[in-house]
Design a protein around this motif. Sequence first.
Motif, PDB file in Angstrom:
ATOM      1  N   ASP A  71    -109.776 -36.736 -26.479  1.00  0.00           N
ATOM      2  CA  ASP A  71    -110.179 -37.975 -27.148  1.00  0.00           C
ATOM      3  C   ASP A  71    -111.693 -38.060 -27.167  1.00  0.00           C
ATOM      4  OD1 ASP A  71    -107.469 -39.250 -27.493  1.00  0.00           O
ATOM      5  OD2 ASP A  71    -107.480 -39.094 -25.316  1.00  0.00           O
ATOM      6  N   TYR A 162     -96.143 -33.137 -37.247  1.00  0.00           N
ATOM      7  CA  TYR A 162     -96.019 -34.459 -36.637  1.00  0.00           C
ATOM      8  C   TYR A 162     -96.843 -35.483 -37.412  1.00  0.00           C
ATOM      9  CZ  TYR A 162     -93.970 -31.988 -32.695  1.00  0.00           C
ATOM     10  OH  TYR A 162     -93.172 -31.205 -31.911  1.00  0.00           O
ATOM     11  N   LYS A 163     -96.290 -36.682 -37.552  1.00  0.00           N
ATOM     12  CA  LYS A 163     -96.971 -37.714 -38.328  1.00  0.00           C
ATOM     13  C   LYS A 163     -98.211 -38.245 -37.624  1.00  0.00           C
ATOM     14  CE  LYS A 163     -93.079 -39.380 -41.093  1.00  0.00           C
ATOM     15  NZ  LYS A 163     -92.252 -40.557 -41.467  1.00  0.00           N
ATOM     16  N   HIS A 164     -98.291 -38.105 -36.291  1.00  0.00           N
ATOM     17  CA  HIS A 164     -99.497 -38.592 -35.614  1.00  0.00           C
ATOM     18  C   HIS A 164    -100.706 -37.714 -35.891  1.00  0.00           C
ATOM     19  CE1 HIS A 164     -98.800 -35.350 -32.755  1.00  0.00           C
ATOM     20  NE2 HIS A 164     -97.626 -35.858 -32.417  1.00  0.00           N
ATOM     21  N   LYS A 165    -100.489 -36.475 -36.374  1.00  0.00           N
ATOM     22  CA  LYS A 165    -101.581 -35.567 -36.767  1.00  0.00           C
ATOM     23  C   LYS A 165    -102.588 -35.358 -35.637  1.00  0.00           C
ATOM     24  CE  LYS A 165    -100.017 -34.892 -40.914  1.00  0.00           C
ATOM     25  NZ  LYS A 165     -99.451 -33.596 -41.307  1.00  0.00           N
ATOM     26  N   GLN A 166    -102.110 -35.295 -34.414  1.00  0.00           N
ATOM     27  CA  GLN A 166    -102.946 -35.042 -33.252  1.00  0.00           C
ATOM     28  C   GLN A 166    -102.496 -33.743 -32.588  1.00  0.00           C
ATOM     29  OE1 GLN A 166    -105.552 -36.974 -32.298  1.00  0.00           O
ATOM     30  NE2 GLN A 166    -105.186 -38.452 -33.944  1.00  0.00           N
ATOM     31  N   ARG A 315    -102.055 -41.284 -23.369  1.00  0.00           N
ATOM     32  CA  ARG A 315    -101.960 -40.376 -24.518  1.00  0.00           C
ATOM     33  C   ARG A 315    -100.520 -39.892 -24.702  1.00  0.00           C
ATOM     34  NH1 ARG A 315    -104.992 -37.199 -27.877  1.00  0.00           N
ATOM     35  NH2 ARG A 315    -104.103 -35.180 -28.428  1.00  0.00           N
ATOM     36  N   ARG A 318     -98.499 -42.632 -26.388  1.00  0.00           N
ATOM     37  CA  ARG A 318     -98.760 -42.761 -27.822  1.00  0.00           C
ATOM     38  C   ARG A 318     -98.076 -41.647 -28.613  1.00  0.00           C
ATOM     39  NH1 ARG A 318    -105.188 -44.112 -27.055  1.00  0.00           N
ATOM     40  NH2 ARG A 318    -104.962 -46.360 -26.711  1.00  0.00           N
ATOM     41  N   LEU A 319     -98.172 -40.425 -28.114  1.00  0.00           N
ATOM     42  CA  LEU A 319     -97.515 -39.314 -28.805  1.00  0.00           C
ATOM     43  C   LEU A 319     -96.007 -39.491 -28.809  1.00  0.00           C
ATOM     44  CD1 LEU A 319     -99.588 -36.286 -27.391  1.00  0.00           C
ATOM     45  CD2 LEU A 319     -99.842 -37.391 -29.615  1.00  0.00           C
ATOM     46  N   SER A 322     -94.867 -42.193 -31.295  1.00  0.00           N
ATOM     47  CA  SER A 322     -94.968 -41.685 -32.657  1.00  0.00           C
ATOM     48  C   SER A 322     -93.817 -40.736 -32.980  1.00  0.00           C
ATOM     49  CB  SER A 322     -96.313 -40.980 -32.849  1.00  0.00           C
ATOM     50  OG  SER A 322     -96.413 -40.415 -34.139  1.00  0.00           O
ATOM     51  N   ASN A 323     -93.458 -39.867 -32.022  1.00  0.00           N
ATOM     52  CA  ASN A 323     -92.350 -38.940 -32.268  1.00  0.00           C
ATOM     53  C   ASN A 323     -91.013 -39.673 -32.361  1.00  0.00           C
ATOM     54  OD1 ASN A 323     -94.132 -36.800 -32.258  1.00  0.00           O
ATOM     55  ND2 ASN A 323     -93.734 -36.245 -30.127  1.00  0.00           N
ATOM     56  N   GLN A 326     -90.755 -41.093 -35.739  1.00  0.00           N
ATOM     57  CA  GLN A 326     -90.611 -40.075 -36.775  1.00  0.00           C
ATOM     58  C   GLN A 326     -89.214 -39.462 -36.796  1.00  0.00           C
ATOM     59  OE1 GLN A 326     -93.562 -36.962 -36.614  1.00  0.00           O
ATOM     60  NE2 GLN A 326     -92.559 -35.719 -38.172  1.00  0.00           N
TER      61      GLN A 326
END
Length: 457
Positions: A71, A162-166, A315, A318-319, A322-323, A326
């Motif tokens: 980050d 992945y939609k979070h694009k991280q 972190r 958050r991941l 998001s998953n 999705q």
Amino acid sequence: DLALYDVLKDALTDGTGIGQEYYWRDVRKIKSTKNDKGEYTLKEVYDYDDVYLEPVKNEDFFVDEYARGFDGPYRARDCIRRYVMNIKDYKNFFKGPVWDPLGNAKYVQPGGDVNYYEWYKPPQGINLEDQVEVLWWWAIKPEDWLIIVANDVVQVMGPNPYKHKQLPFARAVDVKRTHKFYGKGEPELLESVQDELNILRRMVIDRNHLDIDKMFFVSSRLNLSDEDTIARPHGTIQVDDVNSAKAIEYGDIPRSVELSMKHLEDDATIVTGVNPRAQALPTAGTATEAAIIKESTLKRIRLKVRLLEKEFLTRIGRLRVSNILQYYPQPKLEKIVGEQATEEFKAQMEDLKAKGIVLEKDGELFKKKFREIRLEDKEINFDPDGNPVEKKSQGFSFFELQPQYYIPKSFLGFTIKFRAGSQLPISKPLEQSKTAEMYDRLIQNPGFDPIKLGDSL
């Protein structure tokens, strides 16, 4: 919890622990009963189908060399995760349009750099010839990329799925080094202290060996070399008196040696901040004194816990959210079978269509089946307006998690708050003692009702 323990173990040992958060389907093939021809039919099953946190070996993880973390302005631009897997597992996983869009899986041959023993050679008898080295390259700057290479054959080349694009990784650090990606572990802090302590202990052991197997005074007229006079068990020292052949008596180990070892152990306590014995502290007489002693002992541990919460768990949370957003809305399709002319079939179809869970594909009807969440001692029903309402009930119940219940309808989506306990729980005896002290203090105030205080206690 088990994966988190492994990540923390890596952090305490190596200074940095890496965890990968992703969606994992563990697929394998099973054989069913034989048909009329005596042949087995193969069927794919999923041993695991959910979000997953996996600890990653530091030797299998390669991060952007200029990164200071995942980050901030100096976050990692890309990273590589290395896998060594069996060729059959590779063929089973990398197939179909999702993981073999280029059609290159058929060109992958076993072999290559598949040695996963970092510090020593593998023992004889372990076959590494059926293994494949697979590299996953994740990038977020200047563009999002996922490139998978298996033994120098490009397998996948496309955007981050992945939609979070991280980068789907997070790190846990034991002792943080400012402006550095990797931290320090407890062994590195204690290395110099332990080296000195080992030297003293070995000298004491050698001294005890000499005391058990003593050296001897012998006549200088004996033909002895310089090596014969080196201090060792049953060694000799030359003297002029020919009648002085006797064993050498050693005195006790000096007190200074014991004090030196004690001071080195204290240095180790100061370096790590962990002293479970609470040495040199007074014996706790009250709950307040016990809390103060425990507070001073656990300060460094609480700092590590707070750093773990802020950098790693936040972190990962958050991941994971998001998953879930999705992949959880993707339903499983169950084929609808039955006599379509019957009234019961028509009634069931009308009910399924009203719920919007019927899908027609290639002329066949399928029912959308979503995940079920198990609830204990409660169940979820719906009011006349269709809103879910929770109420108490005995035993277990199951709630079908349809997308409209949790997928955000606005562009803003979710507001996620993380609250993790930074205070380690106190013991039951200490809690009882603190409660009794509070009761004794409040009962002296005439403004409090003794009956209510007694009920509360």
